[in-house]
Scaffold this active site. Structure first.
Site: not given
Ligand code: KIV
Length: 274
Positions: A54-55, A93, A122, A191
């Protein structure tokens, strides 16, 4: 002469390979991709899997955070990537809040991503949506967890900050990792956590950890493709390794093209129709 490097296959094929790689001590390499042309390049490389992160909301659409990503947006990017990389393992995502509105809405989102070509989804965090994770996994959809700096919670974290630095926070992350493993996740992204915590979580789990800013002790790594290529230099976190200076190379190509046009060197007769 232009040479595309050979692929040193075999690389990771399916979800079962994640556990196999960990058992065999083989590291897993993942990059993000959001569009067809870059997915095609990744598919021709030795990288094991693609994350449609989703970045995309930040990298492709210029938002400051990933909070702006929607299910429709993620499904569109997933379709482009999966269509161009049909033999590569693709994880999509689940965007902001899509798994926090109950099982029915979460399953609609999962359906959209899986029917767009993903092989797994994810999602961030675990507390409060354990039932959703169980339901997704129970429906035959592999789930990758994501803990540490979970960017969808950036507003609660007060910015993109390293997580798990205090003893209490480290214990909480370890508990979350165990919870995700018990729920049946096939892998977990860690992360922005201290390297020693990344290594100790990794050693306690049987499923592989995929680090991003979590040190060298995880079972694999994931990077945003545009960071790795150095084509998005608006914000480069410390954990990024830039393998080429893409921004420089691409700008140079644009400037050479502009100069060729202005000085009438482009197009040549060979580049024109008779
Ligand atoms: O959205 C994303 O790109 C991610 C990362 C783990 C890189 O979730």
């Amino acid at each position: 002469m232009r040479q595309v490097p050979e692929i040193a296959r075999p690389r990771l094929d399916d979800v079962l390979d994640f556990a196999r790689y960990k058992a065999e001590g083989r590291k897993i390499s993942i990059v993000t991709a959001y569009d067809a042309w870059s997915a095609r390049l990744v598919a021709r490389s030795n990288v094991d899997a693609i994350l449609v992160g989703d970045s995309a909301a930040m990298v492709m659409h210029g938002h400051d955070t990933t909070v702006a990503a929607t299910v429709e947006l993620m499904a569109m990017h997933t379709r482009a990537v999966a269509g161009a990389a049909p033999d590569t393992f693709v994880i999509a995502d689940m965007p902001f809040l899509s798994f926090r509105k109950g099982i029915a809405e979460a399953m609609t989102a999962v359906g959209a991503l899986m029917s767009s070509g993903a092989q797994a989804v994810k999602l961030e965090g675990v507390d409060g949506h354990e039932d959703v994770i169980s339901h997704i996994i129970g429906s035959g959809v592999p789930v990758m967890g994501h803990i540490g700096l979970t960017p969808q919670s950036v507003n609660a974290f007060g910015g993109f900050r390293v997580q798990g630095r205090s003893d209490t926070a480290a214990v909480r992350l370890l508990r979350e990792a165990h919870a995700l493993e018990s729920l049946g996740c096939f892998s977990i992204v860690l992360e922005c956590v201290p390297a020693d915590l990344g290594a100790s979580i990794t050693s306690e789990l049987t499923i592989p950890t995929i680090g991003i800013g979590a040190g060298a002790g995880t079972d694999g790594q994931v990077l945003v493709l545009q960071d790795l290529w150095g084509v998005d230099t608006t914000h480069t976190p410390r954990f990024v390794r830039r393998y080429i200076d893409g921004e420089c190379l691409l700008t140079d190509a644009l400037n050479r093209y502009a100069a060729d046009v202005k000085e009438a060197r482009f197009p040549s007769p060979e580049e024109s129709y008779s």
